[in-house]
Enzyme design. Sequence first.
Site, PDB file in Angstrom:
ATOM      1  N   ASP A 231       0.857  -1.192   0.000  1.00 23.83           N
ATOM      2  CA  ASP A 231       0.000   0.000   0.000  1.00 23.83           C
ATOM      3  C   ASP A 231       0.891   1.239   0.000  1.00 23.83           C
ATOM      4  O   ASP A 231       1.889   1.297   0.723  1.00 23.83           O
ATOM      5  CB  ASP A 231      -0.907   0.006   1.229  1.00 23.83           C
ATOM      6  CG  ASP A 231      -1.968   1.090   1.143  1.00 23.83           C
ATOM      7  OD1 ASP A 231      -3.067   0.785   0.650  1.00 23.83           O
ATOM      8  OD2 ASP A 231      -1.697   2.228   1.561  1.00 23.83           O
ATOM      9  N   ASN A 239      -2.748  12.726  -3.437  1.00 20.29           N
ATOM     10  CA  ASN A 239      -3.822  13.035  -4.386  1.00 20.29           C
ATOM     11  C   ASN A 239      -4.486  14.370  -4.076  1.00 20.29           C
ATOM     12  O   ASN A 239      -4.827  15.141  -4.978  1.00 20.29           O
ATOM     13  CB  ASN A 239      -4.876  11.924  -4.356  1.00 20.29           C
ATOM     14  CG  ASN A 239      -4.635  10.868  -5.416  1.00 20.29           C
ATOM     15  OD1 ASN A 239      -3.964  11.115  -6.415  1.00 20.29           O
ATOM     16  ND2 ASN A 239      -5.171   9.679  -5.198  1.00 20.29           N
ATOM     17  N   ASP A 248      -2.209   9.166 -10.618  1.00 21.36           N
ATOM     18  CA  ASP A 248      -2.171   8.078 -11.599  1.00 21.36           C
ATOM     19  C   ASP A 248      -0.752   7.827 -12.089  1.00 21.36           C
ATOM     20  O   ASP A 248      -0.353   6.682 -12.335  1.00 21.36           O
ATOM     21  CB  ASP A 248      -3.084   8.397 -12.784  1.00 21.36           C
ATOM     22  CG  ASP A 248      -4.562   8.271 -12.437  1.00 21.36           C
ATOM     23  OD1 ASP A 248      -4.863   7.723 -11.352  1.00 21.36           O
ATOM     24  OD2 ASP A 248      -5.399   8.715 -13.237  1.00 21.36           O
ATOM     25  N   GLU A 274      -4.751   2.167  -4.315  1.00 20.62           N
ATOM     26  CA  GLU A 274      -3.288   2.273  -4.260  1.00 20.62           C
ATOM     27  C   GLU A 274      -2.660   1.004  -3.697  1.00 20.62           C
ATOM     28  O   GLU A 274      -1.523   1.006  -3.247  1.00 20.62           O
ATOM     29  CB  GLU A 274      -2.874   3.479  -3.410  1.00 20.62           C
ATOM     30  CG  GLU A 274      -3.165   3.373  -1.937  1.00 20.62           C
ATOM     31  CD  GLU A 274      -4.537   3.886  -1.540  1.00 20.62           C
ATOM     32  OE1 GLU A 274      -4.712   4.257  -0.377  1.00 20.62           O
ATOM     33  OE2 GLU A 274      -5.443   3.925  -2.406  1.00 20.62           O
TER      34      GLU A 274
END
Length: 564
Positions: A231, A239, A248, A274
């Site tokens: 993770d 983000n 992305d 993620e």
Amino acid sequence: MNKSKEKNKQIHDIVAIVRLCSLLLSGIGIFQFRLNHLNIEFSDFNYTNAIYFIIAIVFFLTLVYYVWTFATSRKFCGKQLILIKFVENYLFVLLFVAIVILTGAQKSEFKFLFLFLIITTTIEAGMKKGITISCVSSVLVLAIDLVFGPKSGINTYFQNDLVLAGVFILTAWPLGFYVKTESEHIKKLESLANEDGLTEVYNHRFFHDSLREKLLVHESEGASLSLIFLDIDHFKHYNDLYGHQKGDEVLKAIGAILKRSVRKEDIVARYGGEEFAVILPYTVEQDAINIAENIRRNIEETYFDGEENQPKGKLTSSIGVSVFPDKAKSDLELIKSADDALYRAKFFNKNRVEVYYSILDELKEDIEDKHIDLVTSIKTLISVINAKDKYTYGHVERVVAYSRLLADKLGLSEEDKKTLIYGAYMHDIGKMNILEEILNKRMPLTKEEWEILKQHPENGLEIIKPVESLTDISPLILHHHERYDGNGYPGRLKGEEIPYLVRILTVVDSFDAMTSNRPYSKRKTHREAIEELKNCSGTQFDPHIAQVFIDIIMANDNNYKAVY
């Protein structure tokens, strides 16, 4: 994956049938040779000739049967299969050469048999091998014409068979081109079906299919298979700062790093969001840890645009590792255990690799041998509870982790620390007897339902009673819902009447309940939960324990707030 196997099986069956037909036609050739050799006409058939006919048919049917069973065998793969196919192809070549020679050599009408082999080889193995077989067949047919044909004058058989050789090659070439085009198209469709479009690693569906398939193989062979869950730390924070397009780009880069950091046979997949997963076939725990640590280090050492504004100034990852069959007995257990290890890595300061271990495995070392089976049964019961109540599963793991931190901060002895940890792990075991409808109800519980739910401490005590070695954790199971002001349940104990370890468990249990998604309440942020702990100190919680725990959470607040 299953569709591809089904397609390959269909091709294999078609090829096998065509080759069976070629064998039967070869049988006709041999039978014709036998009749010609004995100068027998069909009208002259007698008892002896019938015997020869029956023997020939039985021989070829037997040959056909064994070729069929061999050709349809699924025992071989890889280099072994390539070698077997090579031998099989050239045995057919030799057989057809023999049939041609026996049935008149340059005059034989059975030269067409090579077409069966050329077509099946091209369909099964592709253009290159198809053209190779066609060239070999052409050379052999023309050689037969030269060896057995007229020694002087025009060799009309050679001239005619030059055209046949051209037919052989022209059959293999366009058919091989079609097979190649079709294979590329199928591979493209498979990649669209099996790959994650953004990161270009395998997708969630392919991961589950592969894991189930490989576990069946590893179980039959008694081999180890490891699973890595990864993770990205504080990815929501990234983000929020830079937007999803930048996020992305990070996901795509992580996918590329993962593919570079693992072995050829390993399977890298995007599990969701993620989170990534890596299946490591034939890998024991220590080797899996080494691979995971290599991945973690490669991500940490890679520069990502804007990472200097992350909480620790770097974009990092947390990784969990579990191993089949040592730590899990099924695909679902393996996934859950790897996810538990990942949670532990995220909880303990992130940017680290954690290996799954079970609290009950530790417990087995501390109890009498005669109670081992009962503890194993308790583990099974906890698994049943986890299946009924999704909240309980993650809740127990988090409470155990919080309890470890608080125990260290409070300076508990090793014995008390173990008792607290084991109690934290089993404190909700009494939910085994609570209906799933009540545990997962989204609306507020009715008075009657609350009364049923409040019975789980006493239910839990009854479950562990037979295990004398668990006597020390009984108070934690029975009293973890007592309040410092005496308004809790089931004993309405007050202040110092509540055992010290129970007061510790009550704080961490309540904090995690407040900060977790539950069916009937909205979770609080860590800051909101800290305020609740402060407001309820002296009423619901032991003030000193609550304050120590608040200090622990606030010291790590930067680590937690971006994730939880």
